[in-house]
Scaffold this active site. Structure first.
Site, PDB file in Angstrom:
ATOM      1  N   CYS A  23     112.133  46.269  13.930  1.00  0.00           N
ATOM      2  CA  CYS A  23     111.174  45.171  13.803  1.00  0.00           C
ATOM      3  C   CYS A  23     111.897  43.827  13.892  1.00  0.00           C
ATOM      4  CB  CYS A  23     110.392  45.288  12.496  1.00  0.00           C
ATOM      5  SG  CYS A  23     109.186  46.640  12.489  1.00  0.00           S
ATOM      6  N   HIS A  35     111.118  55.713  17.932  1.00  0.00           N
ATOM      7  CA  HIS A  35     111.861  55.274  19.107  1.00  0.00           C
ATOM      8  C   HIS A  35     112.184  56.485  19.965  1.00  0.00           C
ATOM      9  CE1 HIS A  35     114.779  56.092  15.907  1.00  0.00           C
ATOM     10  NE2 HIS A  35     115.678  56.371  16.843  1.00  0.00           N
TER      11      HIS A  35
END
Length: 112
Positions: free
Chosen positions: A6, A98
């Protein structure tokens, strides 16, 4: 938020970006296991694949990013691996979903 991915999305931590659109970011892995090792992430935080609403289009966008990146890096025809780990016992070390796009060398199975 303490999530490293983030922070990369927000520009707080630099990354070597290779692809970006409104909802997906891809960048070079800092510890590559192959000549091509790219991480593809949604910009919105999801802990894992288990958090993604089935009505969301994000997985399609991630797969489109993988297709574009593989073509741009000339591994689309030689082959590549696209992997996501879910949970600690599967090897997930960052709690932000991811995908590892890995290529540029022969791959072994099982991975290692």
């Amino acid at each position: 938020m303490e999530c490293i991915f983030c922070k990369i999305v927000n520009g707080e931590i630099p990354a070597s970006k290779v692809y970006e659109n409104e909802s997906v970011l891809a960048f070079k892995d800092i510890n590559p296991v192959a000549p091509v090792h790219i991480l593809i992430i949604p910009k919105k935080h999801y802990t894992s694949v288990l958090d993604i609403d089935t009505k969301s289009n994000i997985l399609n966008e991630i797969f489109e990013a993988a297709r574009v990146i593989a073509k741009e890096l000339n591994i689309d025809e030689s082959g590549f691996r696209l992997v996501t780990n879910t949970g600690e016992s599967a090897g997930q070390t960052v709690k932000h979903i991811h995908f590892h796009l890995i290529g540029g060398r022969d791959m072994q199975w099982p991975p290692g």
